[in-house]
Design an enzyme around this catalytic site. Structure first.
Site, PDB file in Angstrom:
ATOM      1  N   GLU A 276      -7.632  16.825  33.356  1.00  0.00           N
ATOM      2  CA  GLU A 276      -7.807  15.498  32.768  1.00  0.00           C
ATOM      3  C   GLU A 276      -7.171  14.402  33.618  1.00  0.00           C
ATOM      4  O   GLU A 276      -7.715  13.302  33.735  1.00  0.00           O
ATOM      5  CB  GLU A 276      -7.240  15.477  31.346  1.00  0.00           C
ATOM      6  CG  GLU A 276      -7.899  16.429  30.374  1.00  0.00           C
ATOM      7  CD  GLU A 276      -9.394  16.233  30.226  1.00  0.00           C
ATOM      8  OE1 GLU A 276      -9.903  15.169  30.607  1.00  0.00           O
ATOM      9  OE2 GLU A 276     -10.059  17.161  29.745  1.00  0.00           O
TER      10      GLU A 276
ATOM     11  N   HIS B  26      -9.507  13.318  36.180  1.00  0.00           N
ATOM     12  CA  HIS B  26     -10.402  12.253  35.712  1.00  0.00           C
ATOM     13  C   HIS B  26      -9.691  10.906  35.728  1.00  0.00           C
ATOM     14  O   HIS B  26     -10.260   9.895  36.147  1.00  0.00           O
ATOM     15  CB  HIS B  26     -10.862  12.536  34.278  1.00  0.00           C
ATOM     16  CG  HIS B  26     -11.857  13.641  34.146  1.00  0.00           C
ATOM     17  ND1 HIS B  26     -12.937  13.778  34.984  1.00  0.00           N
ATOM     18  CD2 HIS B  26     -11.951  14.647  33.242  1.00  0.00           C
ATOM     19  CE1 HIS B  26     -13.655  14.830  34.609  1.00  0.00           C
ATOM     20  NE2 HIS B  26     -13.071  15.377  33.562  1.00  0.00           N
TER      21      HIS B  26
END
Length: 322
Positions: A233, A236
């Site tokens: 994550e 990202h």
């Protein structure tokens, strides 16, 4: 290898919400699938539509960040502008708990910080074909503070409620210079984590992770117990796309990752070939695939360049470069 397509991602992805399934890539003895375990899925397209409707300027901001990134990727002379040395990222962990188990311990939180520092700076063993592509990113994470709040909510969605005190959450701490992680209880739709890409609003910037997929001890449960949900994550958050480009044989805007048919789950047996052009061997051990935590092991040099570009002026994470 893929050619860059600068703005295609704006039609498919801006904010990522993911679910996934447990470190070293094991080529000859893959970890078996575990029965009745949820697989990683992504709410990114739906969240993107909501975000673009709520903020029509988002697409333009992301396009400008993408243009800067593309300029760095294609012009080697601009590499001198990238951070030279280690970027230190302070982290605030916001814990929202309904039960004692969800109120993750300080030791579990530190285990996640330790896992991030290992993944972003260690060259793990990978199949020889990918050995020269491995990258030590040169980013270190340090725990700045932990904020805890009891809640009566039984589940959380991807509408950023956990980031807003008015909706029972915790407001982010100085998100222009601090990475905020929200650790929450159960999430709807099987989601175990999602991140906001550079360019989104400061009021909701950061990463959300389910309490049983956070860190490497305590409530962290196999196959989500090696800390790779946060590694994925935060990728990202630093402008990396899923390795399959969120489309069949899609484009992740990185030159040194092979074309993937789609997401991979579990621990695919090496070599796992794509049916895309050239039938390349898929990089299933890349942190931006959906493989189990234990079967993830690398970022590429191209992904490193893409992440470091966010720290340039106009890159969306420039506040962390000072």
């Amino acid at each position: 290898m893929k050619k860059k397509a600068l703005f295609l991602f704006l039609a498919t992805m801006a904010i990522s919400g993911c679910t996934r399934k447990d470190n070293q890539i094991i080529e000859q003895n893959p970890v078996p699938e575990v029965a009745a375990i949820k697989e990683r899925r992504c709410a990114s397209y739906d969240v993107l539509q909501q975000s673009l409707l709520a903020d029509p300027s988002l697409a333009g901001r992301m396009a400008r960040i993408e243009q800067l990134t593309a300029d760095v990727q294609k012009n080697k002379s601009l590499y001198r502008l990238l951070p030279n040395g280690t970027i230190e990222i302070p982290v605030v962990v916001n814990v929202l708990y309904r039960t004692a188990a969800q109120n993750v311990s300080q030791a579990q939180i530190q285990s996640q910080i330790d896992a991030l520092n290992a993944d972003y700076n260690t060259l793990y063993t990978v199949p020889p074909i990918f050995d020269s592509l491995r990258a030590s990113v040169g980013i270190r994470f340090s725990l700045k503070n932990v904020v805890r709040k009891s809640t009566t909510k039984t589940s959380w969605g991807t509408n950023d409620a956990m980031k807003k005190s008015a909706q029972g959450g915790i407001n982010p701490t100085t998100p222009d210079s601090v990475l905020n992680l929200w650790v929450v209880g159960a999430m709807t739709g099987g989601v175990i984590g999602y991140a906001q890409f550079p360019g989104g609003p400061a009021a909701t910037d950061g990463v959300v992770i389910a309490y049983d997929c956070f860190g490497t001890i305590g409530t962290a449960a196999s196959p989500f117990n090696v800390g790779r949900t946060a590694t994925h994550e935060i990728g990202h958050w630093l402008n990396l796309r899923h390795i399959w480009g969120d489309a069949t044989c899609g484009n992740d805007l990185v030159d040194d990752t092979p074309l993937h048919d789609a997401a991979n789950f579990g621990c695919p047996t090496y070599p796992h070939r794509s049916t895309c052009t050239g039938t390349p061997i898929e990089m299933t051990m890349n942190y931006m695939d959906y493989s189990d935590d234990a079967c993830m092991a690398m970022f590429t040099k191209g992904q490193k360049t893409r992440m470091l570009a966010t720290f340039l002026t106009g890159g969306g994470r420039n506040g962390f470069a000072h």
